[in-house]
Design a protein around this motif. Structure first.
Motif, PDB file in Angstrom:
ATOM      1  N   GLN A  65       0.850  -1.181   0.000  1.00 44.04           N
ATOM      2  CA  GLN A  65       0.000   0.000   0.000  1.00 44.04           C
ATOM      3  C   GLN A  65       0.887   1.232   0.000  1.00 44.04           C
ATOM      4  O   GLN A  65       1.440   1.632   1.026  1.00 44.04           O
ATOM      5  N   VAL A  66       1.036   1.819  -1.180  1.00 45.24           N
ATOM      6  CA  VAL A  66       1.965   2.925  -1.378  1.00 45.24           C
ATOM      7  C   VAL A  66       1.244   4.249  -1.195  1.00 45.24           C
ATOM      8  O   VAL A  66       0.052   4.374  -1.455  1.00 45.24           O
ATOM      9  N   SER A  67       1.997   5.253  -0.753  1.00 44.77           N
ATOM     10  CA  SER A  67       1.385   6.516  -0.372  1.00 44.77           C
ATOM     11  C   SER A  67       2.316   7.680  -0.648  1.00 44.77           C
ATOM     12  O   SER A  67       3.512   7.507  -0.882  1.00 44.77           O
ATOM     13  N   LEU A  86       7.785  10.799  -7.410  1.00 43.44           N
ATOM     14  CA  LEU A  86       6.737   9.883  -6.979  1.00 43.44           C
ATOM     15  C   LEU A  86       7.022   8.470  -7.470  1.00 43.44           C
ATOM     16  O   LEU A  86       6.867   7.497  -6.724  1.00 43.44           O
ATOM     17  N   ALA A  87       7.460   8.332  -8.711  1.00 47.32           N
ATOM     18  CA  ALA A  87       7.780   7.009  -9.249  1.00 47.32           C
ATOM     19  C   ALA A  87       8.853   6.327  -8.414  1.00 47.32           C
ATOM     20  O   ALA A  87       8.757   5.137  -8.080  1.00 47.32           O
ATOM     21  N   ALA A  88       9.900   7.097  -8.061  1.00 48.45           N
ATOM     22  CA  ALA A  88      10.979   6.531  -7.254  1.00 48.45           C
ATOM     23  C   ALA A  88      10.478   6.132  -5.864  1.00 48.45           C
ATOM     24  O   ALA A  88      10.871   5.089  -5.328  1.00 48.45           O
ATOM     25  N   GLU A  89       9.611   6.947  -5.285  1.00 51.02           N
ATOM     26  CA  GLU A  89       9.116   6.653  -3.943  1.00 51.02           C
ATOM     27  C   GLU A  89       8.171   5.446  -3.942  1.00 51.02           C
ATOM     28  O   GLU A  89       8.150   4.681  -2.976  1.00 51.02           O
ATOM     29  N   VAL A  90       7.401   5.273  -4.998  1.00 50.99           N
ATOM     30  CA  VAL A  90       6.548   4.085  -5.113  1.00 50.99           C
ATOM     31  C   VAL A  90       7.417   2.827  -5.196  1.00 50.99           C
ATOM     32  O   VAL A  90       7.179   1.834  -4.505  1.00 50.99           O
ATOM     33  N   ALA A 116      -4.863   9.942  -0.164  1.00 48.87           N
ATOM     34  CA  ALA A 116      -4.879  11.029  -1.140  1.00 48.87           C
ATOM     35  C   ALA A 116      -4.335  10.580  -2.495  1.00 48.87           C
ATOM     36  O   ALA A 116      -4.819  11.019  -3.542  1.00 48.87           O
ATOM     37  N   LEU A 117      -3.344   9.708  -2.484  1.00 48.13           N
ATOM     38  CA  LEU A 117      -2.794   9.215  -3.747  1.00 48.13           C
ATOM     39  C   LEU A 117      -3.826   8.360  -4.467  1.00 48.13           C
ATOM     40  O   LEU A 117      -3.980   8.448  -5.691  1.00 48.13           O
ATOM     41  N   TYR A 118      -4.543   7.523  -3.734  1.00 51.35           N
ATOM     42  CA  TYR A 118      -5.595   6.677  -4.327  1.00 51.35           C
ATOM     43  C   TYR A 118      -6.621   7.543  -5.056  1.00 51.35           C
ATOM     44  O   TYR A 118      -6.997   7.266  -6.203  1.00 51.35           O
ATOM     45  N   ASN A 119      -7.084   8.597  -4.376  1.00 54.83           N
ATOM     46  CA  ASN A 119      -8.099   9.465  -4.977  1.00 54.83           C
ATOM     47  C   ASN A 119      -7.530  10.300  -6.124  1.00 54.83           C
ATOM     48  O   ASN A 119      -8.218  10.543  -7.122  1.00 54.83           O
ATOM     49  N   ARG A 120      -6.279  10.699  -6.018  1.00 53.25           N
ATOM     50  CA  ARG A 120      -5.663  11.538  -7.053  1.00 53.25           C
ATOM     51  C   ARG A 120      -5.539  10.797  -8.377  1.00 53.25           C
ATOM     52  O   ARG A 120      -5.801  11.353  -9.450  1.00 53.25           O
ATOM     53  N   VAL A 121      -5.135   9.511  -8.310  1.00 50.34           N
ATOM     54  CA  VAL A 121      -4.883   8.782  -9.554  1.00 50.34           C
ATOM     55  C   VAL A 121      -6.169   8.271 -10.212  1.00 50.34           C
ATOM     56  O   VAL A 121      -6.107   7.654 -11.281  1.00 50.34           O
ATOM     57  N   VAL A 122      -7.306   8.573  -9.619  1.00 47.88           N
ATOM     58  CA  VAL A 122      -8.567   8.283 -10.308  1.00 47.88           C
ATOM     59  C   VAL A 122      -8.694   9.194 -11.529  1.00 47.88           C
ATOM     60  O   VAL A 122      -9.127   8.757 -12.601  1.00 47.88           O
ATOM     61  N   HIS A 123      -8.276  10.460 -11.388  1.00 46.00           N
ATOM     62  CA  HIS A 123      -8.446  11.444 -12.454  1.00 46.00           C
ATOM     63  C   HIS A 123      -7.132  11.989 -13.023  1.00 46.00           C
ATOM     64  O   HIS A 123      -7.123  12.463 -14.164  1.00 46.00           O
ATOM     65  N   ASP A 124      -6.052  11.972 -12.265  1.00 50.83           N
ATOM     66  CA  ASP A 124      -4.800  12.625 -12.655  1.00 50.83           C
ATOM     67  C   ASP A 124      -3.900  11.649 -13.414  1.00 50.83           C
ATOM     68  O   ASP A 124      -3.270  10.764 -12.825  1.00 50.83           O
ATOM     69  N   ALA A 125      -3.816  11.827 -14.739  1.00 53.81           N
ATOM     70  CA  ALA A 125      -3.054  10.902 -15.577  1.00 53.81           C
ATOM     71  C   ALA A 125      -1.561  10.962 -15.282  1.00 53.81           C
ATOM     72  O   ALA A 125      -0.870   9.934 -15.315  1.00 53.81           O
ATOM     73  N   GLN A 127       0.035  11.699 -12.395  1.00 55.76           N
ATOM     74  CA  GLN A 127       0.338  10.990 -11.152  1.00 55.76           C
ATOM     75  C   GLN A 127       0.094   9.481 -11.311  1.00 55.76           C
ATOM     76  O   GLN A 127       0.822   8.664 -10.756  1.00 55.76           O
ATOM     77  N   ALA A 128      -0.929   9.134 -12.093  1.00 49.89           N
ATOM     78  CA  ALA A 128      -1.195   7.721 -12.352  1.00 49.89           C
ATOM     79  C   ALA A 128      -0.033   7.074 -13.100  1.00 49.89           C
ATOM     80  O   ALA A 128       0.397   5.965 -12.758  1.00 49.89           O
ATOM     81  N   ARG A 129       0.479   7.764 -14.100  1.00 52.54           N
ATOM     82  CA  ARG A 129       1.625   7.224 -14.850  1.00 52.54           C
ATOM     83  C   ARG A 129       2.843   7.083 -13.952  1.00 52.54           C
ATOM     84  O   ARG A 129       3.638   6.148 -14.102  1.00 52.54           O
ATOM     85  N   ALA A 130       2.997   7.998 -12.994  1.00 50.83           N
ATOM     86  CA  ALA A 130       4.134   7.917 -12.073  1.00 50.83           C
ATOM     87  C   ALA A 130       4.028   6.681 -11.184  1.00 50.83           C
ATOM     88  O   ALA A 130       5.044   6.010 -10.927  1.00 50.83           O
ATOM     89  N   VAL A 131       2.833   6.377 -10.722  1.00 53.73           N
ATOM     90  CA  VAL A 131       2.653   5.170  -9.920  1.00 53.73           C
ATOM     91  C   VAL A 131       2.971   3.931 -10.749  1.00 53.73           C
ATOM     92  O   VAL A 131       3.674   3.018 -10.292  1.00 53.73           O
ATOM     93  N   VAL A 132       2.481   3.903 -11.985  1.00 52.43           N
ATOM     94  CA  VAL A 132       2.764   2.776 -12.880  1.00 52.43           C
ATOM     95  C   VAL A 132       4.261   2.660 -13.139  1.00 52.43           C
ATOM     96  O   VAL A 132       4.823   1.556 -13.116  1.00 52.43           O
ATOM     97  N   GLU A 133       4.919   3.790 -13.358  1.00 50.22           N
ATOM     98  CA  GLU A 133       6.371   3.763 -13.578  1.00 50.22           C
ATOM     99  C   GLU A 133       7.087   3.213 -12.349  1.00 50.22           C
ATOM    100  O   GLU A 133       8.058   2.455 -12.464  1.00 50.22           O
TER     101      GLU A 133
END
Length: 254
Positions: A65-67, A86-90, A116-125, A127-133
């Protein structure tokens, strides 16, 4: 379509030092997947090690569970973190948990953003790409657990990563399928029977009533039970028992 099986996940390991928030041991006797805090919103090395050992012992899947880095705000404060950071921290969080999962004879099976990250990546492409990276940086193809229709899932699919849809039995839904912000009245359901009934409805028919009273379709493979609410263990047991009585198989998605 009636679903015959569902995964039950809960946020665990959400303590720090001598402070403990969740009843990890008892919840691990109920859930099939454990979202383990990786030290950024809660959790520490000793807690991660303990929870991984308990989960492995019970055959419960271990998820990272990343944050955002926000211990003081429990990961629930809005933050603007550069995508590369964010990518590095994930990746850092997943890697830390993987050490303890492997030491317990298991592995990290999936990734779920928190708060906050969970809710952000619902709409923010971005930040979502950073989590995927961040997931890709770990060298694996870990599934990403999140809301149906989220940007996170769209970005994950583009990168060739598996996705797992999730629903919440104790959270109110807006008409667009997103979660009602916690600051709004009625955002969290406190009536145990209502939570149990909603769990069965989500598992069997994929339907839920929105905050405004309209019917909403929520197709999910995993159902989240929050471990930091009062009476969480007993509620989780009631949910699982009622699901099984309704003919729903409770099993991990991985």
């Amino acid at each position: 379509m009636t679903r015959t099986s569902i995964d039950l996940n809960a946020d665990l390991g959400e303590g720090f030092g001598r402070w403990r928030l969740t009843d990890d041991e008892r919840l691990l006797s109920v859930v099939t997947s454990a979202n383990v805090a990786c030290g950024f919103h809660a959790g520490d090395a000793a807690t991660m090690r303990r929870v991984c050992a308990l989960a492995a012992e019970r055959g419960v899947r271990i998820g990272a569970q990343v944050s955002y880095r926000d211990l003081a705000g429990f990961g629930r404060r809005a933050m603007d973190v550069p995508a590369d950071e964010l990518a590095a921290e994930v990746a850092y969080q997943i890697g830390a948990l993987e050490v303890f999962a492997r030491a317990a004879g298991a592995r990290v099976s999936y990734v779920k953003p928190h708060g906050a990250l969970y809710n952000r990546v619902v709409h923010d492409a971005e930040q979502a790409r950073a989590v995927v990276e961040g997931v890709l940086l770990t060298g694996g193809r870990l599934p990403l657990l999140g809301l149906p229709g989220s940007r996170l899932h769209a970005c994950a699919r583009e990168a060739g990563l598996p996705v797992v849809t999730e629903a919440f039995a104790d959270r109110a839904y807006a008409e667009d399928g997103t979660l009602v912000p916690r600051g709004r009245e009625g955002a969290v359901l406190h009536d145990p029977e209502a939570v149990v009934e909603r769990s069965v409805s989500l598992a069997r028919s994929g339907t839920v009533t929105s905050h405004s009273g309209l019917p909403l379709s929520v197709r999910a493979r995993s159902l989240c039970l929050h471990g930091d609410t009062p009476g969480a263990v007993e509620l989780a047991r009631r949910v699982r028992a009622r699901l099984e009585e309704a003919g729903v198989r409770v099993e991990a998605f991985t």
